[in-house]
Enzyme design. Structure first.
Site, PDB file in Angstrom:
ATOM      1  N   THR A 178       0.812  -1.227   0.000  1.00 44.19           N
ATOM      2  CA  THR A 178       0.000   0.000   0.000  1.00 44.19           C
ATOM      3  C   THR A 178       0.843   1.273   0.000  1.00 44.19           C
ATOM      4  O   THR A 178       0.303   2.364  -0.160  1.00 44.19           O
ATOM      5  CB  THR A 178      -0.948   0.021   1.209  1.00 44.19           C
ATOM      6  OG1 THR A 178      -0.181  -0.105   2.409  1.00 44.19           O
ATOM      7  CG2 THR A 178      -1.950  -1.116   1.133  1.00 44.19           C
ATOM      8  N   GLY A 179       2.161   1.151   0.180  1.00 43.29           N
ATOM      9  CA  GLY A 179       3.045   2.321   0.098  1.00 43.29           C
ATOM     10  C   GLY A 179       3.276   2.718  -1.353  1.00 43.29           C
ATOM     11  O   GLY A 179       3.043   1.931  -2.284  1.00 43.29           O
ATOM     12  N   THR A 197       6.029   3.142  -3.098  1.00 41.19           N
ATOM     13  CA  THR A 197       7.010   2.304  -3.800  1.00 41.19           C
ATOM     14  C   THR A 197       6.446   0.920  -4.075  1.00 41.19           C
ATOM     15  O   THR A 197       6.597   0.381  -5.179  1.00 41.19           O
ATOM     16  CB  THR A 197       8.305   2.186  -2.974  1.00 41.19           C
ATOM     17  OG1 THR A 197       8.805   3.492  -2.702  1.00 41.19           O
ATOM     18  CG2 THR A 197       9.370   1.399  -3.726  1.00 41.19           C
ATOM     19  N   THR A 234      14.287  -3.126   0.064  1.00 44.73           N
ATOM     20  CA  THR A 234      14.525  -1.955   0.922  1.00 44.73           C
ATOM     21  C   THR A 234      16.006  -1.641   1.100  1.00 44.73           C
ATOM     22  O   THR A 234      16.813  -2.511   1.418  1.00 44.73           O
ATOM     23  CB  THR A 234      13.895  -2.175   2.310  1.00 44.73           C
ATOM     24  OG1 THR A 234      12.522  -2.522   2.143  1.00 44.73           O
ATOM     25  CG2 THR A 234      14.018  -0.938   3.176  1.00 44.73           C
ATOM     26  N   GLU A 235      16.336  -0.360   0.932  1.00 47.19           N
ATOM     27  CA  GLU A 235      17.697   0.137   1.161  1.00 47.19           C
ATOM     28  C   GLU A 235      17.731   0.875   2.491  1.00 47.19           C
ATOM     29  O   GLU A 235      16.756   1.496   2.893  1.00 47.19           O
ATOM     30  CB  GLU A 235      18.086   1.093   0.035  1.00 47.19           C
ATOM     31  CG  GLU A 235      19.493   1.648   0.141  1.00 47.19           C
ATOM     32  CD  GLU A 235      19.866   2.525  -1.048  1.00 47.19           C
ATOM     33  OE1 GLU A 235      21.014   2.985  -1.080  1.00 47.19           O
ATOM     34  OE2 GLU A 235      19.011   2.740  -1.929  1.00 47.19           O
ATOM     35  N   TYR A 290      21.892  -4.247 -14.856  1.00 48.27           N
ATOM     36  CA  TYR A 290      21.168  -3.819 -16.053  1.00 48.27           C
ATOM     37  C   TYR A 290      22.114  -3.641 -17.237  1.00 48.27           C
ATOM     38  O   TYR A 290      21.774  -3.950 -18.379  1.00 48.27           O
ATOM     39  CB  TYR A 290      20.424  -2.504 -15.806  1.00 48.27           C
ATOM     40  CG  TYR A 290      19.640  -2.427 -14.519  1.00 48.27           C
ATOM     41  CD1 TYR A 290      19.111  -3.579 -13.926  1.00 48.27           C
ATOM     42  CD2 TYR A 290      19.423  -1.213 -13.877  1.00 48.27           C
ATOM     43  CE1 TYR A 290      18.393  -3.513 -12.735  1.00 48.27           C
ATOM     44  CE2 TYR A 290      18.701  -1.132 -12.699  1.00 48.27           C
ATOM     45  CZ  TYR A 290      18.193  -2.282 -12.120  1.00 48.27           C
ATOM     46  OH  TYR A 290      17.501  -2.207 -10.942  1.00 48.27           O
ATOM     47  N   GLU A 295      31.982  -5.988  -6.171  1.00 48.68           N
ATOM     48  CA  GLU A 295      32.441  -4.661  -5.753  1.00 48.68           C
ATOM     49  C   GLU A 295      33.562  -4.831  -4.742  1.00 48.68           C
ATOM     50  O   GLU A 295      33.765  -5.911  -4.193  1.00 48.68           O
ATOM     51  CB  GLU A 295      31.288  -3.878  -5.085  1.00 48.68           C
ATOM     52  CG  GLU A 295      30.124  -3.544  -5.992  1.00 48.68           C
ATOM     53  CD  GLU A 295      28.993  -2.849  -5.250  1.00 48.68           C
ATOM     54  OE1 GLU A 295      29.001  -2.859  -3.993  1.00 48.68           O
ATOM     55  OE2 GLU A 295      28.106  -2.290  -5.914  1.00 48.68           O
ATOM     56  N   HIS A 348      27.551   1.697  -1.881  1.00 43.67           N
ATOM     57  CA  HIS A 348      26.904   0.649  -1.129  1.00 43.67           C
ATOM     58  C   HIS A 348      27.483   0.543   0.270  1.00 43.67           C
ATOM     59  O   HIS A 348      28.667   0.743   0.486  1.00 43.67           O
ATOM     60  CB  HIS A 348      27.087  -0.705  -1.833  1.00 43.67           C
ATOM     61  CG  HIS A 348      26.011  -0.979  -2.832  1.00 43.67           C
ATOM     62  ND1 HIS A 348      26.157  -1.904  -3.829  1.00 43.67           N
ATOM     63  CD2 HIS A 348      24.766  -0.460  -2.994  1.00 43.67           C
ATOM     64  CE1 HIS A 348      25.046  -1.947  -4.559  1.00 43.67           C
ATOM     65  NE2 HIS A 348      24.206  -1.071  -4.067  1.00 43.67           N
TER      66      HIS A 348
END
Length: 293
Positions: free
Chosen positions: A17-18, A20, A100-101, A164, A214, A252
């Protein structure tokens, strides 16, 4: 065949419902078999309602029992995201994908400890990841579906945008992807490069793999050493952060050089020593891959 998800997977959105959660659930539902795949949302305050026809339940367990869903995707804000993962683990879902970040490291450390103590068999992808996709079947997460094409190349990456980039190159060369998996860049996360390499190794419809890492942490080195002894398919690699200064935190949370073995060059050296061809130019990944197939 694919890894982790396919056209028959049924998915719950936690945080549907948010803003995002709504946006990306809509995008995933509109991709390939998404309409049949996205079967439930969770919000205790809105149980009994729906989001554009997707029923909303009070808990993950209720959603899973009612719909038969075995996977959840999480768009819950950082303060509540670890609790949302734990709720999905307690509901004994097969796979939880946390987009989620910004989840506090302490929250993730406590969660991983609880999962271990409980002997949980739930696989966790993320947090701070773009999700995963099996082209022309299902996407769960925030990746752009249109750049993907069904094929036989597996992609695993800590970086969303570099995922990507690799996907677009592989599509352009006409090879396509079996599945593309973003494992996320946080220091404490779920599935590692090694875990995903093993899944691709066992997948009869994956012929080769691109692995993107990374600076920071031992994951890529662990994966390379595992691949040297076990991988039956060619792997090519790229490590972001060759020019990063030691001790500087990069984009990150996990991308921090702690010591000599954490630098991009040190990791590239290990990958090469383990038989994984590497490049320092991310735009060359697909061409490099084609050269080893």
């Amino acid at each position: 065949m694919s890894i982790l998800i396919n056209k028959d997977t049924k998915v719950i959105t936690q945080g549907i419902t948010g803003k995002t959660g709504q946006y990306h659930t809509r995008g995933c539902r509109d991709y390939a078999n998404g309409k049949a795949a996205f079967v439930a949302g969770v919000n205790p305050k809105k149980a009994g309602e729906d989001f554009e026809g997707i029923p909303i339940f009070a808990s993950v367990k209720d959603a899973a029992v009612e719909t038969g869903a075995t996977v959840s995707v999480i768009y819950v804000p950082p303060a509540g995201a670890a609790a949302a993962i734990w709720e999905a683990v307690q509901a004994e879902l097969e796979l939880v994908i946390c987009i989620t970040e910004g989840i506090p490291v302490r929250d993730m450390a406590e969660l991983k400890a609880k999962m271990a103590a409980a002997g949980s068999k739930t696989l966790l992808l993320g947090p701070n990841c773009p999700g995963l996709i099996t082209p022309d079947e299902i996407k769960i997460g925030i990746m752009p579906g249109h750049i993907h094409r069904k094929g036989r190349i597996g992609i695993v990456s800590r970086s969303g945008t570099l995922t990507y980039e690799a996907v677009a190159q592989v599509t352009e060369l006409g090879l396509g992807q079996s599945s593309a998996v973003g494992i996320g860049g946080d220091p404490i996360n779920g599935l590692k490069h090694k875990d995903v390499l093993e899944l691709f190794n066992n997948d009869p419809e994956t012929d080769a793999v691109i692995m993107i890492g990374e600076i920071g942490g031992p994951d890529e080195v662990d994966a390379a050493r595992w691949a040297k002894d076990n991988m039956k398919k060619p792997v090519v690699g790229f490590i972001a952060g060759v020019t990063a200064p030691a001790g500087k935190r990069m984009g990150h949370a996990g991308a921090l050089i702690a010591g000599g073995d954490d630098t991009a060059q040190a990791k590239l050296d290990v990958l090469e020593a383990c038989g994984i061809r590497t490049t320092k130019n991310p735009s060359e990944l697909a061409k490099l891959l084609k050269s080893v197939m």
